[in-house]
Design a protein around this motif. Structure first.
Motif, short mmCIF file in Angstrom:
data_model
loop_
_atom_site.label_atom_id
_atom_site.label_comp_id
_atom_site.label_asym_id
_atom_site.label_seq_id
_atom_site.Cartn_x
_atom_site.Cartn_y
_atom_site.Cartn_z
N SER A 20 0.82 -1.20 0.00
CA SER A 20 0.00 0.00 0.00
C SER A 20 0.86 1.26 0.00
O SER A 20 0.58 2.23 -0.71
N ARG A 21 1.94 1.22 0.78
CA ARG A 21 2.86 2.37 0.79
C ARG A 21 3.52 2.56 -0.57
O ARG A 21 3.69 3.69 -1.05
N LYS A 22 3.89 1.44 -1.20
CA LYS A 22 4.52 1.55 -2.52
C LYS A 22 3.54 2.09 -3.57
O LYS A 22 3.94 2.87 -4.44
N CYS A 23 2.28 1.68 -3.49
CA CYS A 23 1.28 2.22 -4.42
C CYS A 23 1.13 3.72 -4.25
O CYS A 23 1.04 4.48 -5.23
N THR A 24 1.09 4.15 -3.00
CA THR A 24 0.97 5.58 -2.74
C THR A 24 2.19 6.34 -3.28
O THR A 24 2.06 7.42 -3.87
N ALA A 25 3.38 5.73 -3.11
CA ALA A 25 4.59 6.38 -3.59
C ALA A 25 4.64 6.39 -5.13
O ALA A 25 5.13 7.35 -5.74
N ALA A 26 4.12 5.35 -5.78
CA ALA A 26 4.18 5.25 -7.24
C ALA A 26 3.33 6.31 -7.92
O ALA A 26 3.59 6.70 -9.07
N VAL A 27 2.30 6.79 -7.21
CA VAL A 27 1.42 7.78 -7.81
C VAL A 27 2.19 9.06 -8.17
O VAL A 27 1.94 9.69 -9.20
N SER A 28 3.16 9.42 -7.36
CA SER A 28 3.89 10.67 -7.57
C SER A 28 5.13 10.49 -8.44
O SER A 28 5.89 11.44 -8.63
N LYS A 37 8.66 0.75 -9.60
CA LYS A 37 7.85 0.64 -8.38
C LYS A 37 6.65 -0.27 -8.62
O LYS A 37 6.29 -1.10 -7.77
N ILE A 38 6.02 -0.12 -9.82
CA ILE A 38 4.86 -0.97 -10.15
C ILE A 38 5.28 -2.44 -10.26
O ILE A 38 4.56 -3.35 -9.82
#
Length: 220
Positions: A20-28, A37-38
């Motif tokens: 979940s943290r990685k998904c949030t980071a990948a958005v930016s 990251k994906i």
């Protein structure tokens, strides 16, 4: 509850939070960093699916009452995993133009992240409730074991009392035998005494008759 299942569960919760943290980071992120990251998130999703399969297999081999609780947990975990997959798919739309991507980020992705956050909150609450249920099951099993131990103790006491009664019965039976023998001896003694009385009476009678005869012949 199975220690093996709890181990898989801890691994999944840690992995889910990390993804979940990685998904949030990948958005930016943009470009190669975003793709990397994906890719990390997708690899993590495969690990998460493997953990869920292991938990499912472990849960189905347990007792029915415990299995029902664990399968309810698994349904929440599967729902959380599907939300993560949805997030990854939306983040992976790298071929969108900047305007569409911005619109997606502002509208769909924000809603997805909020929904995922709400889902994880519900998951945590459901997990807490299931843990309480598991604690109650453990308390019930402990009470059942204590009751079983008490029952075994009572059966042991009853067995000892039965042995004592059997021993007392054997003792009384021996006393009855001794009383019967004593009665037979007393009966024999009584018969012998009666016989002796008759013999003595007969002897006395014979002596009296002899004395009377002697006196009669002397006085004649």
């Amino acid at each position: 509850m199975s220690e093996i299942f709890e181990g898989y569960e801890r691994q999944y919760c840690e992995l889910s939070a990390n993804l979940s943290r990685k998904c949030t980071a990948a958005v930016s992120l943009d470009g190669e960093k975003k793709k990397q990251k994906i890719s990390e998130v997708r690899a993590g999703l495969e690990d998460a699916e493997a953990l869920i399969r292991k938990m499912d297999l472990e849960a189905r081999n347990l007792q029915p009452n415990v299995k029902a609780v664990l399968l309810a947990k698994l349904r929440e975990y599967k729902s959380d995993l599907n939300n993560l997959k949805t997030e990854v798919k939306r983040i992976g739309f790298g071929n969108l133009n900047a305007a569409a991507r911005d619109e997606l980020l502002e509208a769909g992705m924000t809603d997805a992240l909020m929904a995922s956050g709400d889902q994880r909150s519900r998951l945590m609450m459901a997990t807490e409730r299931l843990n309480h249920s598991s604690d109650r099951i453990k308390d019930s099993r402990r009470t059942m074991l204590e009751t079983e131990e008490l029952g075994v103790s009572i059966l042991q006491d009853l067995h000892q009392q039965r042995q004592s009664l059997l021993h007392a019965h054997d003792t009384l039976h021996g006393v009855d035998d001794n009383i019967s023998k004593s009665k037979r001896v007393l009966t024999a003694i009584s018969r012998r005494m009666n016989r002796n009385k008759w013999v003595t009476g007969a002897i006395i009678s014979v002596l009296l008759v002899a004395i009377i005869l002697i006196l009669y012949f002397k006085l004649k």
